[in-house]
Design a protein around this motif. Structure first.
Motif, short mmCIF file in Angstrom:
data_model
loop_
_atom_site.label_atom_id
_atom_site.label_comp_id
_atom_site.label_asym_id
_atom_site.label_seq_id
_atom_site.Cartn_x
_atom_site.Cartn_y
_atom_site.Cartn_z
N UNK A 21 0.81 -1.28 0.07
CA UNK A 21 -0.03 0.06 -0.12
C UNK A 21 0.93 1.43 -0.03
N UNK A 22 1.82 1.35 0.70
CA UNK A 22 3.04 2.19 0.75
C UNK A 22 3.49 2.67 -0.66
N UNK A 23 3.81 1.48 -1.51
CA UNK A 23 4.08 1.96 -2.91
C UNK A 23 3.04 2.52 -3.73
N UNK A 24 1.82 1.90 -3.45
CA UNK A 24 0.67 2.41 -4.28
C UNK A 24 0.54 4.03 -3.87
N UNK A 25 0.53 4.22 -2.48
CA UNK A 25 0.12 5.64 -2.38
C UNK A 25 1.31 6.66 -2.74
N UNK A 27 3.26 6.10 -5.34
CA UNK A 27 2.96 6.21 -6.92
C UNK A 27 1.89 7.44 -7.11
N UNK A 28 0.85 7.46 -6.39
CA UNK A 28 -0.09 8.30 -6.48
C UNK A 28 0.23 9.74 -5.91
N UNK A 29 1.17 9.94 -5.48
CA UNK A 29 1.67 11.31 -5.14
C UNK A 29 1.67 11.74 -3.64
N UNK A 30 1.36 10.90 -2.71
CA UNK A 30 1.15 11.03 -1.39
C UNK A 30 2.40 11.24 -0.67
N UNK A 46 11.27 2.46 2.72
CA UNK A 46 11.40 4.12 2.38
C UNK A 46 12.36 4.15 1.15
N UNK A 47 13.74 3.46 1.01
CA UNK A 47 14.52 3.58 0.06
C UNK A 47 13.85 2.95 -1.36
N UNK A 48 12.89 2.25 -1.36
CA UNK A 48 12.36 1.69 -2.40
C UNK A 48 11.26 2.57 -3.09
N UNK A 49 10.78 3.57 -2.25
CA UNK A 49 9.50 4.24 -2.76
C UNK A 49 10.31 5.47 -3.76
N UNK A 50 9.42 6.00 -4.59
CA UNK A 50 9.74 7.15 -5.52
C UNK A 50 9.74 8.24 -4.73
N UNK A 51 10.33 9.24 -5.04
CA UNK A 51 10.51 10.56 -4.21
C UNK A 51 10.79 10.57 -2.60
#
Length: 269
Positions: A21-25, A27-30, A46-51
Motif C-alpha cells: 500500500x505504501x508503494x501505491x500511495x 506512486x499516487x503522489x502522497x 523508504x529506500x524503495x519508494x519514489x520521491x
C-alpha cells in the motif's frame, strides 16, 4: 479523492499489505508518514519508494502509550494529516483455550483499542476534507473457528468505523471500513497456509489487496469487502447465520487439527 500532495499516516507499513500500500500511495503522489515496529524494514521500504525525500518513517510500538504519543507529535510537526490508515494488526490461529491471557490482550489491543485511541488523539489534526481508513477483515463479519479473538477485534473495528462515520457525518471526514479476505503475507502462520490449502480457501496477493484499498480510498467507499464467495458469506451470515453454523461445523475437526487444538489441553495462564 486525489492523493497527490496529500499527507497520509500509514500504520503497520512494514508488513505485506502495508508495504504494498505504501508503494501505491507513493506512486499516487502522497506524502507518507510510515509507522512500524522494525526500523530496518521501514528504512528499506523508504529506500524503495519514489520521491524518498517526501516521506518519513517512525519506528514505534503502538501498544506503548509513550511511543504512540511520539507518533502523534510527528503528525503535529507535519502540520496535520489528510488521510489516516489503520493497517497495523495481529492475529493468532488458535482455539481460545490454547491462548494465554497476554496473547488475547495483545490482539484485542492492537486490532481494536489502538485504532480507537489513535483516532481519538489524531482527530484534531485531520484536515477537512479527510479520510480515516480502517483495515478490517472478512472475519469482522464471519466468526471463524480458530480466530475467535481476531474476529472479536475486527468486528469491533467494523462497529467503531460505522458509528464514528455517523458521528462525523457532515464534518468533512469520511470513515471507511475495508475488509480483505486471506492474503498471502507473513501475517499468516504456516498452519494457516496449510489450512487454506486443505480447505481450498482462496487467497489474494498483497499487491492486489493494496490496489483495491487505494480504489476504495479514492472513491471514499464506506464499506468494501473483497473476494468471492466471502462477499456472499458476509451477507448470508448476517441474514441466515445458521447456514454458516452448519457449514463450519462440518469443517471444525479439520480446522482444529491445523490449529493444533486438543480438547484435553490445559488453559495457559
Amino acid at each position: 479523492m486525489t492523493l497527490n500532495n496529500q499527507t497520509v499516516l500509514l500504520t503497520g507499513a512494514s508488513g505485506g499489505i502495508g508495504s504494498a500500500l505504501a508503494h501505491r500511495l507513493a506512486l499516487a503522489g502522497a506524502r507518507l508518514l510510515l509507522q512500524g515496529r522494525d526500523r530496518t524494514r521501514l528504512n528499506r521500504l523508504l529506500a524503495e519508494l519514489p520521491h524518498t525525500e517526501r516521506h518519513r518513517v517512525l519506528a514505534a510500538d503502538l501498544l506503548n502509550p509513550e511511543e504512540r504519543r511520539a507518533l502523534v507529535q510527528q503528525v503535529r510537526q507535519l502540520g496535520g494529516l489528510d488521510v489516516l490508515i489503520h493497517n497495523a494488526g495481529t492475529s493468532r490461529f488458535a482455539w481460545l483455550t490454547d491462548q494465554s491471557a497476554a496473547a488475547v490482550t495483545e490482539q484485542l489491543a492492537l486490532n481494536l483499542t489502538v485504532p480507537v485511541l489513535l483516532t481519538r488523539e489524531l482527530l484534531p489534526w485531520l484536515r477537512r476534507p479527510g479520510v480515516i481508513l480502517n483495515m478490517g477483515s472478512a472475519y469482522g463479519a464471519i466468526g471463524y473457528p480458530g480466530y475467535s479473538v481476531y474476529c472479536a477485534g475486527k468486528a469491533g473495528l467494523r462497529g467503531f468505523s460505522e458509528a464514528l462515520g455517523r458521528e462525523l457525518a457532515g464534518s468533512g471526514l469520511a470513515v471507511l471500513y475495508f475488509a480483505p479476505r486471506a492474503t498471502r503475507t507473513e501475517f499468516n502462520s504456516p498452519a494457516t497456509v496449510e489450512l487454506n490449502a486443505a480447505l481450498g480457501n482462496h487467497t489474494d496477493s498483497p499487491e492486489w489487496v493494496a490496489e483495491q484499498a487505494l480504489i476504495a480510498l479514492q472513491r471514499r467507499q464506506k464499506r468494501r469487502w473483497l473476494g468471492w464467495p466471502e462477499c456472499l458469506l458476509v451477507r448470508l451470515n448476517a441474514l441466515f447465520p445458521g447456514l454458516l453454523d452448519r457449514a463450519l461445523a462440518r469443517q471444525q475437526a479439520t480446522i482444529a487439527r491445523f490449529a493444533g487444538h486438543s480438547p484435553d489441553k490445559e488453559i495457559p495462564s
